[in-house]
Design an enzyme around this catalytic site. Structure first.
Site, PDB file in Angstrom:
ATOM      1  N   LYS A  35     -21.512   2.484 -18.417  1.00 15.33           N
ATOM      2  CA  LYS A  35     -21.831   1.187 -17.799  1.00 15.33           C
ATOM      3  C   LYS A  35     -20.618   0.255 -17.908  1.00 15.33           C
ATOM      4  O   LYS A  35     -19.672   0.553 -18.655  1.00 15.33           O
ATOM      5  CB  LYS A  35     -23.046   0.571 -18.496  1.00 15.33           C
ATOM      6  CG  LYS A  35     -22.846   0.280 -19.974  1.00 15.33           C
ATOM      7  CD  LYS A  35     -24.155  -0.088 -20.655  1.00 15.33           C
ATOM      8  CE  LYS A  35     -23.967  -0.238 -22.152  1.00 15.33           C
ATOM      9  NZ  LYS A  35     -25.249  -0.445 -22.856  1.00 15.33           N
ATOM     10  N   ARG A 129     -36.332  -6.360 -26.251  1.00 15.18           N
ATOM     11  CA  ARG A 129     -35.519  -6.604 -25.066  1.00 15.18           C
ATOM     12  C   ARG A 129     -36.235  -5.912 -23.902  1.00 15.18           C
ATOM     13  O   ARG A 129     -36.967  -6.546 -23.180  1.00 15.18           O
ATOM     14  CB  ARG A 129     -34.110  -6.051 -25.311  1.00 15.18           C
ATOM     15  CG  ARG A 129     -33.017  -6.955 -24.887  1.00 15.18           C
ATOM     16  CD  ARG A 129     -31.658  -6.418 -25.311  1.00 15.18           C
ATOM     17  NE  ARG A 129     -31.514  -4.978 -25.101  1.00 15.18           N
ATOM     18  CZ  ARG A 129     -30.360  -4.324 -25.206  1.00 15.18           C
ATOM     19  NH1 ARG A 129     -29.257  -4.992 -25.519  1.00 15.18           N
ATOM     20  NH2 ARG A 129     -30.286  -3.029 -25.013  1.00 15.18           N
ATOM     21  N   TYR A 263      -0.704 -25.101 -25.813  1.00 15.15           N
ATOM     22  CA  TYR A 263      -1.735 -26.111 -25.533  1.00 15.15           C
ATOM     23  C   TYR A 263      -2.236 -26.743 -26.817  1.00 15.15           C
ATOM     24  O   TYR A 263      -2.474 -26.042 -27.801  1.00 15.15           O
ATOM     25  CB  TYR A 263      -2.908 -25.490 -24.784  1.00 15.15           C
ATOM     26  CG  TYR A 263      -2.599 -25.228 -23.338  1.00 15.15           C
ATOM     27  CD1 TYR A 263      -2.367 -26.296 -22.465  1.00 15.15           C
ATOM     28  CD2 TYR A 263      -2.534 -23.939 -22.842  1.00 15.15           C
ATOM     29  CE1 TYR A 263      -2.086 -26.059 -21.126  1.00 15.15           C
ATOM     30  CE2 TYR A 263      -2.253 -23.703 -21.510  1.00 15.15           C
ATOM     31  CZ  TYR A 263      -2.024 -24.771 -20.665  1.00 15.15           C
ATOM     32  OH  TYR A 263      -1.744 -24.535 -19.347  1.00 15.15           O
ATOM     33  N   MET A 311      -4.052 -18.900 -20.616  1.00 12.91           N
ATOM     34  CA  MET A 311      -4.660 -18.044 -19.589  1.00 12.91           C
ATOM     35  C   MET A 311      -3.839 -16.785 -19.324  1.00 12.91           C
ATOM     36  O   MET A 311      -4.386 -15.699 -19.151  1.00 12.91           O
ATOM     37  CB  MET A 311      -4.845 -18.843 -18.292  1.00 12.91           C
ATOM     38  CG  MET A 311      -5.638 -18.095 -17.239  1.00 12.91           C
ATOM     39  SD  MET A 311      -5.817 -18.986 -15.694  1.00 12.91           S
ATOM     40  CE  MET A 311      -7.049 -20.199 -16.093  1.00 12.91           C
TER      41      MET A 311
HETATM   42  C1  LIG Z   1     -25.169   0.583 -23.915  1.00 16.43           C
HETATM   43  C2  LIG Z   1     -26.274   1.449 -24.320  1.00 16.43           C
HETATM   44  C3  LIG Z   1     -26.042   2.578 -25.123  1.00 16.43           C
HETATM   45  C4  LIG Z   1     -24.706   2.901 -25.732  1.00 16.43           C
HETATM   46  O1  LIG Z   1     -24.543   2.153 -26.900  1.00 16.43           O
HETATM   47  P1  LIG Z   1     -23.238   2.334 -27.844  1.00 16.43           P
HETATM   48  O2  LIG Z   1     -23.512   1.455 -28.987  1.00 16.43           O
HETATM   49  O3  LIG Z   1     -22.072   1.860 -27.029  1.00 16.43           O
HETATM   50  O4  LIG Z   1     -23.150   3.770 -28.176  1.00 16.43           O
HETATM   51  C5  LIG Z   1     -27.131   3.405 -25.393  1.00 16.43           C
HETATM   52  N1  LIG Z   1     -28.365   3.119 -24.915  1.00 16.43           N
HETATM   53  C6  LIG Z   1     -28.612   2.034 -24.161  1.00 16.43           C
HETATM   54  C7  LIG Z   1     -29.998   1.779 -23.689  1.00 16.43           C
HETATM   55  C8  LIG Z   1     -27.588   1.152 -23.846  1.00 16.43           C
HETATM   56  O5  LIG Z   1     -27.840   0.069 -23.105  1.00 16.43           O
END
Ligand SMILES: *Cc1c(COP(=O)(O)O)cnc(C)c1O
Length: 389
Positions: A35, A129, A263, A311
């Site tokens: 992802k 969640r 800055y 930046m």
């Molecule tokens: C992102 C995610 C993972 C991977 O988690 P890591 O800590 O990066 O290994 C696994 N399961 C779900 C549902 C996730 O959203």
């Protein structure tokens, strides 16, 4: 020459980390989590390096379709499932697996005339969640198992505290709830490697809690060579960093005692100093909250960031390092300087830094294991071999 910031992606390290993941979870199938543009590493070449995985997981539908169109025939799991009935049609068309975590999705499936969908049904074991409450879960399972649209149901959950140092009660409680709910009469009796699957473990659980491996593990961070723990480094775990964020010194300034920098003039020299300006700032994804003292690797030497990150640039104390000149190569993180360490200085986690590397930072893919620190000009690929993220 163009602006010198680049993110090197070491494909051999990705393959190595996948092999290590298999060693941790030898009896499970691996759903490689890619992802967020493969945690900032770039989707397509990451998928390519990880093609011996058993499946991919992500949550961007267009990226999942890109993978299918590129002829990845693996199971592809969408971690937030579908958001509309129109999307459901695409799940069928591209043979995508959906996480189902909410009543609305169940209702959409009730009216779905597609067939052969594989779903990962999510139970909320405490993280609050995504997922159905334990109390309602058996009824939802029953309803979905009667739905002719659905071919296969895998039960999944996600841990909130698997990364915490000691085996902890919160983790145990989540696992206990999962085991309870999956042992109710409505659900099929669980047996590993049957057609009925469980999926629980993220990187932290894969490494620390073998009892969570079951059928599908879902590693993300560990594949990119970073440690999910604060008390164990990636090296301790046998992992190799995949990304090396590099740039160069583009200017040098000489300060007298009392001169200020950047800055807000937040840094003031208490002696005469020589400072290097690095072409990397928060618009590249470097954390603006990294304070004075955050390490930066230049010519294999650890230097210290000073003043505020701006930046497009940041400033480093190179008073003691006379070998450092304009064009000296700089490593912001990567081999020799773990991203976890920068995250720690900046009060965040490596996940955030990796994902935040921005679009304007080109990716250079390294197919062989030739990357060493520091990156010399000879190792920097020509512009033609860099790619947009
Ligand atoms: C992102 C995610 C993972 C991977 O988690 P890591 O800590 O990066 O290994 C696994 N399961 C779900 C549902 C996730 O959203």
């Amino acid at each position: 020459m163009s602006r010198p910031i680049l993110a090197y992606i070491d494909q051999a390290a990705l393959k190595h980390n996948l092999a290590i993941t298999r060693q941790y979870a030898p009896d499970a199938r691996i759903m490689a989590v890619i992802k967020a543009n493969a945690y900032g590493h770039g989707l397509m070449h990451t998928a390519h390096a990880l093609k011996s995985t058993d499946g991919f997981a992500l949550l961007e539908l267009d990226a999942a379709i890109d993978l299918r169109n590129a002829e990845y025939n693996h199971p592809i799991l969408l971690l937030e499932g579908f958001f509309s009935t129109q999307e459901l049609a695409l799940f069928e068309k591209y043979r995508l697996n959906a996480v189902v975590h909410h009543e609305e999705q169940v209702a959409m499936l009730d009216h779905c005339r597609h067939r052969g969908l594989n779903i990962f049904l999510k139970v909320n074991t405490g993280m609050n969640r995504l997922g159905f409450p334990v109390k309602h879960f058996p009824a939802v399972f029953e309803r979905l198992s009667r739905n002719p649209a659905i071919a296969n149901i895998t039960i999944m959950s996600h841990f909130a505290t698997a990364d915490e140092p000691e085996e902890n009660d919160d983790f145990k409680q989540q696992l206990r709830l999962f085991n309870q709910v999956t042992q109710t009469d409505v659900l099929p009796p669980y047996q590993q490697n049957s057609d009925y699957h469980h999926s629980l473990a993220n990187s932290a659980a894969i490494i620390r809690y073998p009892e969570t491996h079951r059928d599908w593990v879902r590693p993300g961070l560990m594949l990119y060579g970073a440690s999910p723990f604060i008390d164990q480094s990636a090296t301790d775990l046998g992992l190799e960093p995949v990304m090396m964020l590099t740039s160069k010194i583009i200017a040098i300034q000489h300060l007298r005692k009392g001169d200020k920098v950047g800055y807000g003039y937040s840094f003031q020299a208490d002696k005469s100093m020589r400072i290097g300006i690095v072409a990397c700032g928060y618009a590249d994804g470097y954390p603006r909250h990294a304070p004075t003292g955050t390490p930066v690797l230049i010519n294999n030497r650890r230097c210290q960031l000073i003043g505020k990150v701006s930046m497009d640039m940041l400033t480093v104390d190179i008073t003691e390092a006379t070998d450092i000149q304009i064009n000296s190569p700089v490593i912001l993180w990567g081999k020799g300087l773990p991203v976890e360490e920068i995250a720690h200085h900046a009060g965040t986690i490596s996940y955030e830094l990796l994902c935040a590397v921005s679009k304007r930072v080109k990716i250079a893919v390294n197919h062989e294991r030739t990357l060493t620190a520091p990156v010399s000009d000879a190792q920097r690929p020509s512009c033609a071999s860099t790619i947009d993220r």
